[in-house]
Design an enzyme around this catalytic site. Structure first.
Site, PDB file in Angstrom:
ATOM      1  N   GLY A 138       0.796  -1.220   0.000  1.00  0.00           N
ATOM      2  CA  GLY A 138       0.000   0.000   0.000  1.00  0.00           C
ATOM      3  C   GLY A 138       0.825   1.265   0.000  1.00  0.00           C
ATOM      4  O   GLY A 138       0.293   2.353   0.204  1.00  0.00           O
ATOM      5  N   SER A 139       2.132   1.184  -0.250  1.00  0.00           N
ATOM      6  CA  SER A 139       2.968   2.380  -0.222  1.00  0.00           C
ATOM      7  C   SER A 139       2.842   3.154  -1.525  1.00  0.00           C
ATOM      8  O   SER A 139       2.911   2.586  -2.600  1.00  0.00           O
ATOM      9  CB  SER A 139       4.425   1.988   0.005  1.00  0.00           C
ATOM     10  OG  SER A 139       4.826   1.022  -0.948  1.00  0.00           O
ATOM     11  N   ASP A 140       2.641   4.470  -1.426  1.00  0.00           N
ATOM     12  CA  ASP A 140       2.605   5.306  -2.612  1.00  0.00           C
ATOM     13  C   ASP A 140       3.267   6.637  -2.298  1.00  0.00           C
ATOM     14  O   ASP A 140       3.839   6.821  -1.228  1.00  0.00           O
ATOM     15  CB  ASP A 140       1.162   5.452  -3.138  1.00  0.00           C
ATOM     16  CG  ASP A 140       0.240   6.128  -2.141  1.00  0.00           C
ATOM     17  OD1 ASP A 140       0.620   7.177  -1.608  1.00  0.00           O
ATOM     18  OD2 ASP A 140      -0.863   5.597  -1.901  1.00  0.00           O
TER      19      ASP A 140
ATOM     20  N   LYS B  40      -2.292  -1.192 -12.418  1.00  0.00           N
ATOM     21  CA  LYS B  40      -2.054   0.204 -12.024  1.00  0.00           C
ATOM     22  C   LYS B  40      -0.721   0.328 -11.311  1.00  0.00           C
ATOM     23  O   LYS B  40      -0.375  -0.514 -10.483  1.00  0.00           O
ATOM     24  CB  LYS B  40      -3.183   0.703 -11.118  1.00  0.00           C
ATOM     25  CG  LYS B  40      -3.122   2.201 -10.851  1.00  0.00           C
ATOM     26  CD  LYS B  40      -4.431   2.728 -10.261  1.00  0.00           C
ATOM     27  CE  LYS B  40      -4.547   2.455  -8.787  1.00  0.00           C
ATOM     28  NZ  LYS B  40      -5.853   2.857  -8.246  1.00  0.00           N
TER      29      LYS B  40
ATOM     30  N   LYS C 119       1.755   3.037  -9.042  1.00  0.00           N
ATOM     31  CA  LYS C 119       1.900   4.266  -8.283  1.00  0.00           C
ATOM     32  C   LYS C 119       3.057   5.072  -8.860  1.00  0.00           C
ATOM     33  O   LYS C 119       4.117   4.508  -9.180  1.00  0.00           O
ATOM     34  CB  LYS C 119       2.164   3.944  -6.813  1.00  0.00           C
ATOM     35  CG  LYS C 119       1.046   3.150  -6.147  1.00  0.00           C
ATOM     36  CD  LYS C 119      -0.234   3.948  -6.048  1.00  0.00           C
ATOM     37  CE  LYS C 119      -1.293   3.183  -5.265  1.00  0.00           C
ATOM     38  NZ  LYS C 119      -2.497   4.019  -5.030  1.00  0.00           N
TER      39      LYS C 119
ATOM     40  N   ASP D 230      -1.116   6.359 -10.896  1.00  0.00           N
ATOM     41  CA  ASP D 230      -1.796   6.974  -9.746  1.00  0.00           C
ATOM     42  C   ASP D 230      -0.777   7.784  -8.964  1.00  0.00           C
ATOM     43  O   ASP D 230       0.171   7.250  -8.414  1.00  0.00           O
ATOM     44  CB  ASP D 230      -2.371   5.846  -8.875  1.00  0.00           C
ATOM     45  CG  ASP D 230      -3.129   6.354  -7.662  1.00  0.00           C
ATOM     46  OD1 ASP D 230      -3.159   7.584  -7.430  1.00  0.00           O
ATOM     47  OD2 ASP D 230      -3.695   5.510  -6.934  1.00  0.00           O
TER      48      ASP D 230
ATOM     49  N   ASN E  10      -1.572   9.861  -6.365  1.00  0.00           N
ATOM     50  CA  ASN E  10      -1.980  10.080  -4.975  1.00  0.00           C
ATOM     51  C   ASN E  10      -1.809  11.522  -4.510  1.00  0.00           C
ATOM     52  O   ASN E  10      -1.275  11.788  -3.437  1.00  0.00           O
ATOM     53  CB  ASN E  10      -1.246   9.109  -4.051  1.00  0.00           C
ATOM     54  CG  ASN E  10      -1.703   7.684  -4.252  1.00  0.00           C
ATOM     55  OD1 ASN E  10      -1.144   6.959  -5.084  1.00  0.00           O
ATOM     56  ND2 ASN E  10      -2.730   7.271  -3.536  1.00  0.00           N
TER      57      ASN E  10
ATOM     58  N   GLU F 132      -4.507   9.039 -12.140  1.00  0.00           N
ATOM     59  CA  GLU F 132      -5.420   9.062 -10.990  1.00  0.00           C
ATOM     60  C   GLU F 132      -4.885  10.008  -9.933  1.00  0.00           C
ATOM     61  O   GLU F 132      -3.678  10.040  -9.672  1.00  0.00           O
ATOM     62  CB  GLU F 132      -5.508   7.628 -10.451  1.00  0.00           C
ATOM     63  CG  GLU F 132      -6.365   7.464  -9.214  1.00  0.00           C
ATOM     64  CD  GLU F 132      -6.553   5.982  -8.863  1.00  0.00           C
ATOM     65  OE1 GLU F 132      -6.469   5.141  -9.780  1.00  0.00           O
ATOM     66  OE2 GLU F 132      -6.778   5.683  -7.677  1.00  0.00           O
TER      67      GLU F 132
ATOM     68  N   GLU G 185     -11.454   8.825  -4.696  1.00  0.00           N
ATOM     69  CA  GLU G 185     -11.367   8.146  -3.415  1.00  0.00           C
ATOM     70  C   GLU G 185     -11.290   9.109  -2.231  1.00  0.00           C
ATOM     71  O   GLU G 185     -11.628   8.749  -1.113  1.00  0.00           O
ATOM     72  CB  GLU G 185     -10.166   7.186  -3.384  1.00  0.00           C
ATOM     73  CG  GLU G 185      -8.820   7.861  -3.332  1.00  0.00           C
ATOM     74  CD  GLU G 185      -7.654   6.866  -3.341  1.00  0.00           C
ATOM     75  OE1 GLU G 185      -7.251   6.485  -4.447  1.00  0.00           O
ATOM     76  OE2 GLU G 185      -7.186   6.481  -2.270  1.00  0.00           O
TER      77      GLU G 185
ATOM     78  N   ASP H 256     -15.682   5.861  -3.396  1.00  0.00           N
ATOM     79  CA  ASP H 256     -15.178   5.057  -2.298  1.00  0.00           C
ATOM     80  C   ASP H 256     -16.365   4.682  -1.407  1.00  0.00           C
ATOM     81  O   ASP H 256     -17.260   5.502  -1.200  1.00  0.00           O
ATOM     82  CB  ASP H 256     -14.142   5.869  -1.518  1.00  0.00           C
ATOM     83  CG  ASP H 256     -13.535   5.100  -0.370  1.00  0.00           C
ATOM     84  OD1 ASP H 256     -12.417   4.573  -0.544  1.00  0.00           O
ATOM     85  OD2 ASP H 256     -14.148   5.016   0.715  1.00  0.00           O
TER      86      ASP H 256
ATOM     87  N   HIS I  65     -12.899   2.911  -6.234  1.00  0.00           N
ATOM     88  CA  HIS I  65     -11.673   2.725  -5.473  1.00  0.00           C
ATOM     89  C   HIS I  65     -11.847   1.544  -4.540  1.00  0.00           C
ATOM     90  O   HIS I  65     -12.886   1.372  -3.917  1.00  0.00           O
ATOM     91  CB  HIS I  65     -11.400   3.989  -4.651  1.00  0.00           C
ATOM     92  CG  HIS I  65     -10.302   3.826  -3.645  1.00  0.00           C
ATOM     93  ND1 HIS I  65     -10.507   3.900  -2.273  1.00  0.00           N
ATOM     94  CD2 HIS I  65      -8.982   3.589  -3.812  1.00  0.00           C
ATOM     95  CE1 HIS I  65      -9.352   3.724  -1.656  1.00  0.00           C
ATOM     96  NE2 HIS I  65      -8.418   3.535  -2.547  1.00  0.00           N
TER      97      HIS I  65
ATOM     98  N   GLY J 251      -9.204  -1.835  -2.483  1.00  0.00           N
ATOM     99  CA  GLY J 251      -7.939  -2.078  -1.813  1.00  0.00           C
ATOM    100  C   GLY J 251      -8.123  -1.856  -0.329  1.00  0.00           C
ATOM    101  O   GLY J 251      -9.195  -2.111   0.224  1.00  0.00           O
TER     102      GLY J 251
END
Lengths: 428, 428
Positions: free
Chosen positions: A23-25, A215, A217, A245, A247, A271, A298, A321, A348, A350
């Site tokens: 989940g790191s972005d 996708k 990041k 994405d 973020n 995104e 999201e 979301d 969205h 995850g």
């Protein structure tokens, strides 16, 4: 059918996902996927489960906000045939409204409660929520929505007309859904914290698993983004879509410049290129990066913001979301807006449990609202599903339609014990 | 100068204002004015006081959100010459950010902390905060701002140029401020819960007290609004401005229609005609109701939203709030944006302590940013000032410049004891 809510229990549940950089972005460096989780008990012996999602610290603030709604819920009637009333009762509390209005922690807390009410309604009806909603009449669907602030873009009667147009095709689409499922894309390969080798391996696996879109990041390091985009494109070939994405990492001009360096690898959408609040900024980016699509949602905090993103032609893809806005009822409003503006919804997901929740919304959208899966995919990430009693089922790159009653929101009892923060086994 | 924050104490303070319908409007029927109040202690023996404002229920959620920032504050260095760093440290926590981003409960909590840091800085410097900020160099002012998401509308170098243009006039404006004060308007006459007789009496008193503008709440009952507007106009005469405030009650078309019925009584501005999130809706209303002005801002949740309200030409009057956005630092960004777009700032006040805080921002704006009081007034409501150690002073319809060090944020010790919720004397 009316029942009485007899108890509301709140759990602060956290998973130590930051330990492995899942989940790191570019903005969320070290998330510990978490849920402020609520159980509504009722006098008919059926519970409803719901939650809002956070990434760790502050999950207790969402839990405190859920507790603030207790006087509006416990000991009060829940009319399963008028869940719009339940939602509006919470939204319009004359003092709690100040905490938003309709945004941030207070609205996320409300989402947990509204989602739990729909989970409960689905369990009582013996239907998964996508089916519960799809079986509503157009009038019932319209009545779920809080129309305040929407009528300059979409009136209840125009929404009713749109829904009535979809009625005759519902049985056929429901059959199609049960046969084929709903298309998904996967974010699993693309986390910033993953090595190039892992990226390539996971991208190849995604294609082998039947996904038509992955996708990545981006947004931390331009040279690395160009390299990773090239590696991903080589791994998946020219036919598979690669979304990127950022973020929210960029200012408007920076987004336009950065994307110019990635176009050689044919990105499908960009995104969250900038602040989720920047409607006009998204519109400017969209004009500049076309034909690359702009996607966001999201962090879009309510239906009024989505109304403007659509009216300003700021997005090509709407990413609602399940827990950021006020739960199922507000998401029905957003699905209606998107259908009226003919913009596809790609939810969205995850985190923890978001896949479980949003599949119900997307499937309802297909059967009863937009009537289409064209250009539509639900995000999928292969994390933490084992903690749910009715986890998503993915086959050949598609979500299979849930069959169990409720909204697939319920976590395993053992999970609620082990991952309770800070007293559970995992955190002690 | 650098110091260390040694302790952070949070107080849930509430005033039972709903008992007399002070503060009642079309959306906020029964507010209990409240503060999630914070005291920062330091190793130099000076405290900083700050708070965020709510209207009752949910104040405990803001208190919980303030506590979530403790690890980023207590035991950490506070550089009084780089308070922008303090603000950005809190805003950009990689997990807490998810709770907004930069909106709602989490951002309101952050405002309390940032305001407390400026109160502390003022006390250490021996200056009221308006003077502390006015004495900053243009470079120091620019460094307070988190420029992310702003540069398409205003760059740091353009802001620097604007501030440098104002430097030579600062001593003269400071003298003018200390001699004349800063113009105010009063909302005291216009609460919806007041009788017609009380409205007329308080409107006459306002004129006698030297106010050039009053404000009426509208939006609940059209016939009553027309009657009250007529009575108020008769009471104050043709020269005194009457602003009206709908507190977000209307949809776009409804706002335009309703205002059409009030134009005969020459309203000065319409405040919060619709959702605070509806930038494009405000722009549509503004085009339709001109020359009546459109004002908003007390619920505008951050600088990105203000950037768009300005860029979309959606407002004639920008009403920043001291506690809704991220405190002094983000309000400096908003003042710079307003000055660049040449839109006057008329801060939102009232509630509890908001008058005390915003006067510092408006006076700094006059001395160092906009350089003008033309078309600018600070809201004033005559409630609850006695609970502060450095209450606002109003003479001839003007705020007098505070002289005590700090941001006038400190409540009386007895108030913190008596109005503590739920254990204080008033609530037991």
């Amino acid at each position: 059918m009316k029942l009485t809510i007899t108890e509301l229990r709140v759990h602060d549940i956290r998973f130590p996902t930051s330990r492995e950089l899942h989940g790191s972005d570019a903005m969320n460096l070290d998330p510990d996927y978490s849920a402020a989780y609520v159980v509504l008990s009722s006098d008919v012996g059926v519970d409803g489960h719901g939650f809002t999602f956070t990434i760790g610290r502050g999950n207790e603030v969402c839990a405190a906000a859920i507790s603030a709604y207790v006087p509006l819920v416990v000991g009060r009637t829940l009319d399963l045939d008028d869940l719009g009333e339940f939602s509006r009762r919470l939204v319009n509390d004359s003092q709690l409204r100040w905490l938003g209005p309709e945004k941030g922690v207070a609205h996320m807390a409300l989402a947990a409660l509204v989602n739990a009410a729909f989970d409960l309604a689905g369990r009582v009806a013996g239907k998964p929520v996508w089916k519960l909603l799809s079986d509503y009449t157009p009038e019932q669907i319209v009545d779920l929505v809080d129309w305040r602030y929407l009528t300059d873009a979409l009136t209840p009667s125009a929404a009713l007309d749109l829904l009535k147009d979809r009625v005759s095709g519902k049985p056929g689409r429901e059959l199609q859904l049960q046969r084929e499922g709903y298309p998904a894309y996967t974010t699993t390969p693309g986390w910033l914290g993953y090595s190039d080798d892992l990226l390539v391996q996971l991208a190849r696996e995604a294609v082998a698993d039947g996904f038509g879109q992955i996708k990545l990041k981006v947004g931390s390091d331009l040279a690395a983004d160009i390299r990773r985009m090239r590696l991903a494109r080589e791994a998946v070939g020219p036919q598979v879509r690669i979304a990127v994405d950022a973020n929210q990492r960029w200012d408007v001009e920076q987004a336009i410049d950065w994307m110019g360096h990635l176009t050689a690898y044919d990105p499908w959408w960009i995104e969250e290129p900038t602040s989720p609040d920047d409607i006009l900024g998204h519109a400017a980016i969209r004009r500049a990066v076309a034909p690359v699509k702009v996607a966001t949602g999201e962090h879009t905090h309510n239906r009024v913001m989505f109304k403007q993103l659509l009216a300003a032609q700021a997005i090509d893809v709407l990413q609602l979301d399940a827990c950021r806005v006020g739960g199922v009822t507000e998401n029905v409003a957003i699905l209606l807006l998107a259908a009226a503006f003919e913009v596809p919804v790609c939810p969205h997901a995850g985190g923890v449990g978001l896949c479980e929740l949003v599949q119900h919304l997307a499937m309802f959208d297909f059967v009863a609202v937009s009537g289409s899966t064209e250009g539509r995919v639900i995000e999928y990430v292969d994390h933490l599903h084992e903690h749910f009693t009715d986890p998503v089922r993915i086959e050949r790159g598609h979500y299979l339609a849930p069959t169990a009653p409720g909204m697939s929101a319920r976590m395993q009892e053992q999970t609620l014990a082990d991952y309770a923060y800070p007293a559970g086994r995992i955190w002690r």
